[in-house]
Enzyme design. Structure first.
Site, mmCIF file in Angstrom:
data_model
loop_
_atom_site.group_PDB
_atom_site.id
_atom_site.type_symbol
_atom_site.label_atom_id
_atom_site.label_comp_id
_atom_site.label_asym_id
_atom_site.label_seq_id
_atom_site.Cartn_x
_atom_site.Cartn_y
_atom_site.Cartn_z
ATOM 1 N N ASP A 1 4.358 23.691 14.008
ATOM 2 C CA ASP A 1 3.447 24.825 13.840
ATOM 3 C C ASP A 1 2.909 25.292 15.180
ATOM 4 O OD1 ASP A 1 0.495 23.391 13.975
ATOM 5 O OD2 ASP A 1 1.978 22.124 13.012
ATOM 6 N N GLU B 1 -12.648 21.343 14.990
ATOM 7 C CA GLU B 1 -13.599 22.456 15.071
ATOM 8 C C GLU B 1 -13.820 22.894 16.513
ATOM 9 O OE1 GLU B 1 -15.005 23.981 12.407
ATOM 10 O OE2 GLU B 1 -13.817 22.690 11.093
ATOM 11 N N ARG C 1 0.826 -1.220 0.000
ATOM 12 C CA ARG C 1 0.000 0.000 0.000
ATOM 13 C C ARG C 1 0.855 1.264 0.000
ATOM 14 N NH1 ARG C 1 -5.668 -0.360 2.391
ATOM 15 N NH2 ARG C 1 -6.151 -2.545 2.156
ATOM 16 N N GLU D 1 -0.496 16.165 18.499
ATOM 17 C CA GLU D 1 -0.156 15.397 17.292
ATOM 18 C C GLU D 1 -1.240 14.341 17.147
ATOM 19 O OE1 GLU D 1 1.936 11.851 17.865
ATOM 20 O OE2 GLU D 1 0.253 12.236 19.225
ATOM 21 N N MET D 2 -1.000 13.266 16.405
ATOM 22 C CA MET D 2 -2.126 12.382 16.118
ATOM 23 C C MET D 2 -1.852 10.880 16.275
ATOM 24 S SD MET D 2 -3.800 14.434 12.904
ATOM 25 C CE MET D 2 -5.312 13.503 12.976
#
Ligand code: HPA
Length: 234
Positions: free
Chosen positions: A204, A162, A43, A179-180
């Site tokens: 950022d 949001e 992938r 972060e994620m």
């Protein structure tokens, strides 16, 4: 071979560094490893194994977000024998004193949800880094003349969140950055007796409207990789 990793038995090293971006994995392997060999491209998620200072190391992309990282961390540990996993990646500053390019060693990783939630049910598990790795990373920073920020981060499900009020709440609780991936990495590693750490660079600061230019991103990835390699293998 496992479902998402085409490496043959023995092709993945016990030490695995995990950048999010597969192209960064390729750059890192070609820059830092001797004899880097492509061991996975299923992938398009690239993984390479080579040696660093005589130690075998795999550098493998994790993809973005906890569901993607979870797949790779599970298979790397359960099917390919990985024992030490270090995420190297970027994060957004939550605290105003954190400048672009600064290094964060994530002691803990909070989250709103993660792929591991189904296991814990009502329990609130506290995902944390391996203490030995964290100590070695702090020492590696010291040797490089870098002053890391060590503390809690937040692993988010959304890059385009949001709920800006959440950042304010996190900031009030001392969280350094967003972060994620790290919260799920720490949970999967804990579940299977592996060691994990996230070494991050501030890329950022959305409140301040700051974003790291691409050239500096590459440089910062190099710094993080050196810290990660020294922490896991020196
Ligand atoms: N939010 C989530 N993940 C990130 C960010 C951010 O601001 N910056 C880098 N990774």
């Amino acid at each position: 071979m496992s479902i998402h990793i085409g490496a043959k038995p023995g092709q993945i090293a016990e030490t695995v560094l995990l950048p999010g971006d597969p192209y960064r994995a390729a750059w890192a392997a070609n820059t830092f490893l001797t004899g880097a060999e492509l061991v996975n491209d299923t992938r398009g998620m690239l993984g390479y194994t080579g040696t660093w200072n005589g130690h075998r190391v795999t550098i493998h992309g994790s993809g973005m977000g906890m569901p993607s990282l979870s797949i790779y961390a599970n298979e790397l540990i359960r099917d390919h024998g990985a024992k030490t996993l270090i995420r190297v990646g970027t994060c957004g500053a939550v605290q105003p004193h954190l400048g672009l390019g600064e290094i964060i060693l994530a002691m803990t990783a909070s989250s709103r949800s993660s792929p591991s939630d189904g296991i814990f049910g009502q329990l609130r598990f506290a995902p944390c880094a391996d203490w030995g790795l964290l100590q070695s990373a702090a020492r590696a920073c010291d040797d490089k003349g870098v002053s890391p920020h060590i503390g809690g981060i937040f692993s988010s499900d959304a890059f385009y969140d949001e709920r800006p009020d959440m950042i304010e709440t996190l900031a009030r609780h001392g969280v350094l950055a967003v972060e994620m991936e790290a919260a799920e990495l720490y949970q999967v590693a804990a579940r299977h007796g592996a060691r994990a750490l996230a070494v991050l660079t501030v890329s950022d600061n959305r409140d301040a409207g700051l974003e790291m230019p691409p050239k500096q991103r590459e440089q910062s990835l190099g710094d993080m990789l050196e810290i990660a390699l020294h922490s896991s293998l020196a």
